[in-house]
Design a protein around this motif. Sequence first.
Motif, mmCIF file in Angstrom:
data_model
loop_
_atom_site.group_PDB
_atom_site.id
_atom_site.type_symbol
_atom_site.label_atom_id
_atom_site.label_comp_id
_atom_site.label_asym_id
_atom_site.label_seq_id
_atom_site.Cartn_x
_atom_site.Cartn_y
_atom_site.Cartn_z
ATOM 1 N N PRO A 137 0.801 -1.233 0.000
ATOM 2 C CA PRO A 137 0.000 0.000 0.000
ATOM 3 C C PRO A 137 0.830 1.277 0.000
ATOM 4 C CG PRO A 137 -0.854 -1.581 1.603
ATOM 5 C CD PRO A 137 0.463 -2.114 1.137
ATOM 6 N N SER A 138 2.011 1.238 0.591
ATOM 7 C CA SER A 138 2.842 2.441 0.666
ATOM 8 C C SER A 138 3.414 2.845 -0.692
ATOM 9 C CB SER A 138 3.984 2.230 1.656
ATOM 10 O OG SER A 138 4.917 1.272 1.183
ATOM 11 N N LEU A 139 3.339 1.945 -1.664
ATOM 12 C CA LEU A 139 3.911 2.218 -2.994
ATOM 13 C C LEU A 139 2.832 2.385 -4.066
ATOM 14 C CD1 LEU A 139 6.837 -0.377 -2.895
ATOM 15 C CD2 LEU A 139 6.968 2.081 -2.431
ATOM 16 N N LYS A 140 1.582 2.449 -3.675
ATOM 17 C CA LYS A 140 0.469 2.521 -4.619
ATOM 18 C C LYS A 140 0.543 3.742 -5.533
ATOM 19 C CE LYS A 140 -2.120 -1.119 -3.779
ATOM 20 N NZ LYS A 140 -2.397 -2.147 -4.813
ATOM 21 N N TYR A 141 1.125 4.830 -5.045
ATOM 22 C CA TYR A 141 1.151 6.053 -5.849
ATOM 23 C C TYR A 141 1.953 5.887 -7.135
ATOM 24 C CZ TYR A 141 5.755 6.966 -3.665
ATOM 25 O OH TYR A 141 7.049 6.899 -3.225
ATOM 26 N N HIS A 142 2.872 4.923 -7.163
ATOM 27 C CA HIS A 142 3.639 4.674 -8.383
ATOM 28 C C HIS A 142 2.761 4.109 -9.498
ATOM 29 C CE1 HIS A 142 7.563 5.513 -6.646
ATOM 30 N NE2 HIS A 142 7.279 4.720 -5.614
ATOM 31 N N LEU A 143 1.628 3.541 -9.135
ATOM 32 C CA LEU A 143 0.768 2.864 -10.100
ATOM 33 C C LEU A 143 -0.348 3.744 -10.625
ATOM 34 C CD1 LEU A 143 0.321 -0.460 -8.076
ATOM 35 C CD2 LEU A 143 2.199 0.180 -9.590
ATOM 36 N N LEU A 144 -0.516 4.923 -10.039
ATOM 37 C CA LEU A 144 -1.634 5.788 -10.389
ATOM 38 C C LEU A 144 -1.431 6.453 -11.744
ATOM 39 C CD1 LEU A 144 -2.201 7.527 -6.931
ATOM 40 C CD2 LEU A 144 -3.477 5.593 -7.896
ATOM 41 N N PRO A 145 -2.492 6.664 -12.510
ATOM 42 C CA PRO A 145 -2.372 7.408 -13.783
ATOM 43 C C PRO A 145 -1.979 8.854 -13.506
ATOM 44 C CG PRO A 145 -4.667 7.065 -13.225
ATOM 45 C CD PRO A 145 -3.886 6.244 -12.240
ATOM 46 N N PHE A 146 -1.404 9.483 -14.517
ATOM 47 C CA PHE A 146 -0.978 10.877 -14.380
ATOM 48 C C PHE A 146 -1.760 11.707 -15.391
ATOM 49 C CE2 PHE A 146 1.753 14.583 -14.455
ATOM 50 C CZ PHE A 146 2.209 14.666 -13.148
ATOM 51 N N PRO A 147 -2.630 12.608 -14.923
ATOM 52 C CA PRO A 147 -3.603 13.248 -15.821
ATOM 53 C C PRO A 147 -3.073 14.327 -16.744
ATOM 54 C CG PRO A 147 -3.824 14.097 -13.589
ATOM 55 C CD PRO A 147 -2.816 12.993 -13.521
ATOM 56 N N SER A 148 -2.039 15.068 -16.325
ATOM 57 C CA SER A 148 -1.659 16.254 -17.110
ATOM 58 C C SER A 148 -0.152 16.322 -17.312
ATOM 59 C CB SER A 148 -2.133 17.542 -16.402
ATOM 60 O OG SER A 148 -1.637 17.568 -15.073
ATOM 61 N N PRO A 149 0.367 15.708 -18.392
ATOM 62 C CA PRO A 149 1.803 15.788 -18.676
ATOM 63 C C PRO A 149 2.244 17.209 -18.971
ATOM 64 C CG PRO A 149 0.626 14.879 -20.544
ATOM 65 C CD PRO A 149 -0.366 14.974 -19.416
ATOM 66 N N GLN A 150 3.522 17.480 -18.703
ATOM 67 C CA GLN A 150 4.061 18.823 -18.912
ATOM 68 C C GLN A 150 4.189 19.142 -20.401
ATOM 69 O OE1 GLN A 150 7.711 19.275 -16.841
ATOM 70 N NE2 GLN A 150 6.821 19.075 -14.814
ATOM 71 N N GLN A 151 4.317 20.441 -20.681
ATOM 72 C CA GLN A 151 4.531 20.864 -22.065
ATOM 73 C C GLN A 151 5.849 20.299 -22.571
ATOM 74 O OE1 GLN A 151 2.567 22.614 -24.176
ATOM 75 N NE2 GLN A 151 0.950 22.476 -22.623
ATOM 76 N N PRO B 157 5.910 10.989 -4.072
ATOM 77 C CA PRO B 157 4.765 11.287 -4.948
ATOM 78 C C PRO B 157 4.882 12.616 -5.682
ATOM 79 C CG PRO B 157 3.994 10.388 -2.868
ATOM 80 C CD PRO B 157 5.476 10.590 -2.717
ATOM 81 N N GLU B 158 5.411 13.649 -5.012
ATOM 82 C CA GLU B 158 5.497 14.971 -5.634
ATOM 83 C C GLU B 158 6.560 15.039 -6.726
ATOM 84 O OE1 GLU B 158 7.859 15.034 -1.748
ATOM 85 O OE2 GLU B 158 5.916 14.280 -2.468
ATOM 86 N N GLN B 159 7.377 14.003 -6.861
ATOM 87 C CA GLN B 159 8.412 13.986 -7.896
ATOM 88 C C GLN B 159 7.925 13.360 -9.197
ATOM 89 O OE1 GLN B 159 11.477 12.183 -5.075
ATOM 90 N NE2 GLN B 159 12.776 13.594 -6.214
ATOM 91 N N ARG B 160 6.695 12.887 -9.214
ATOM 92 C CA ARG B 160 6.132 12.337 -10.443
ATOM 93 C C ARG B 160 5.812 13.471 -11.425
ATOM 94 N NH1 ARG B 160 1.047 9.387 -9.960
ATOM 95 N NH2 ARG B 160 1.727 8.035 -11.664
ATOM 96 N N VAL B 161 6.243 13.313 -12.661
ATOM 97 C CA VAL B 161 5.917 14.298 -13.696
ATOM 98 C C VAL B 161 5.147 13.651 -14.843
ATOM 99 C CG1 VAL B 161 7.854 15.832 -13.162
ATOM 100 C CG2 VAL B 161 8.177 13.963 -14.809
ATOM 101 N N GLY B 162 4.842 12.378 -14.690
ATOM 102 C CA GLY B 162 4.083 11.631 -15.678
ATOM 103 C C GLY B 162 3.937 10.209 -15.192
#
Length: 320
Positions: free
Chosen positions: A32-46, A252-257
């Motif tokens: 459960p502590s690693l679930k955020y790695h599996l989540l979709p990322f809604p808004s990729p950067q330009q 989690p805050e280091q995810r960019v996609g």
Amino acid sequence: MSVSAAATAEASEYHSKDFNWETLRQEIENDPSLKYHLLPFPSPQQEEQHSKDSIKAWQKFHNQHSSGKFFKERRYLLKEFPELVSCGDGCKVLEVGCGNGSTARPILRGNKKIVLYACDCSYETLERAKEFVAGSNIVLAEHRFRPFYCDFATTGFPKWLACEYRREPKDQNCLSDVTENKSHETDAWPMEETSGCVGGMDFVTLIFTLSAVPLQTMPTAIGECFSVLKPGGMLLFRDYGLYDMTMLRFEPEQRVGFREYMRSDGTRSYFFCLDTVRNLFIGAGFIELEIEYCCVKSVNRRSGKNMQRVWVHGKFQKPT
């Protein structure tokens, strides 16, 4: 023991099946502590701005690690890609993203017949690569190592690398029309081939380079690699695999996609699954020869902790 014998011995001891990737996947996806790695990322950067920022970040990174101690010589490549050892006279290799020469040195040392073209997006890094190669006591290195400046993911490769093999339409897997920047920096990197044609590469190496490219740009970047290869030429690939320990360390805050992360210094990394790699290269026109996870256990000398490293190994061929 000679340098070449030591390199051969080290390569022969290399192993890449220390654990099962599917077992690791189940462990990660059930934590459960690693679930955020599996989540979709809604808004990729330009894409455009992100590419520029990423280039600057990598230039700064290499400046901070200018001694060369950060990157160890990748001697295992001779075992993983024996084609580089066996290719004969006139064999031409393009290393994409050469850094300080940690990949160039074992290739040049392992085969005295290879001519190695090597590009990077940092002039300072290219200078250090030249210095490290020149100081490595490699036979005729000054004649066989030909570095040049290029950011292949945004501007493409210069025409002179493979102008004989531009058979595809201009908008499909074709070399970009790179305009020569006549600044003092490019003048510091003269190449006699700029006035003619090299005639295509026998091999292209993408070793821990593609993961630093924005995901949206990867198809274009791989298409550029396709274009510089001769028909029948091979692309040799190695990069970060899904659930590598470095991926799991990102917050989690280091995810960019999705499966993309940004380090505190601004450099980025993408972590590949086999299907993503397969689809990218087949989509560019390549034939798949090999693709697998390399799963290696290592020990942190300082902490004594075991580390589970995951990389993707692949070989792809341009059709004849």
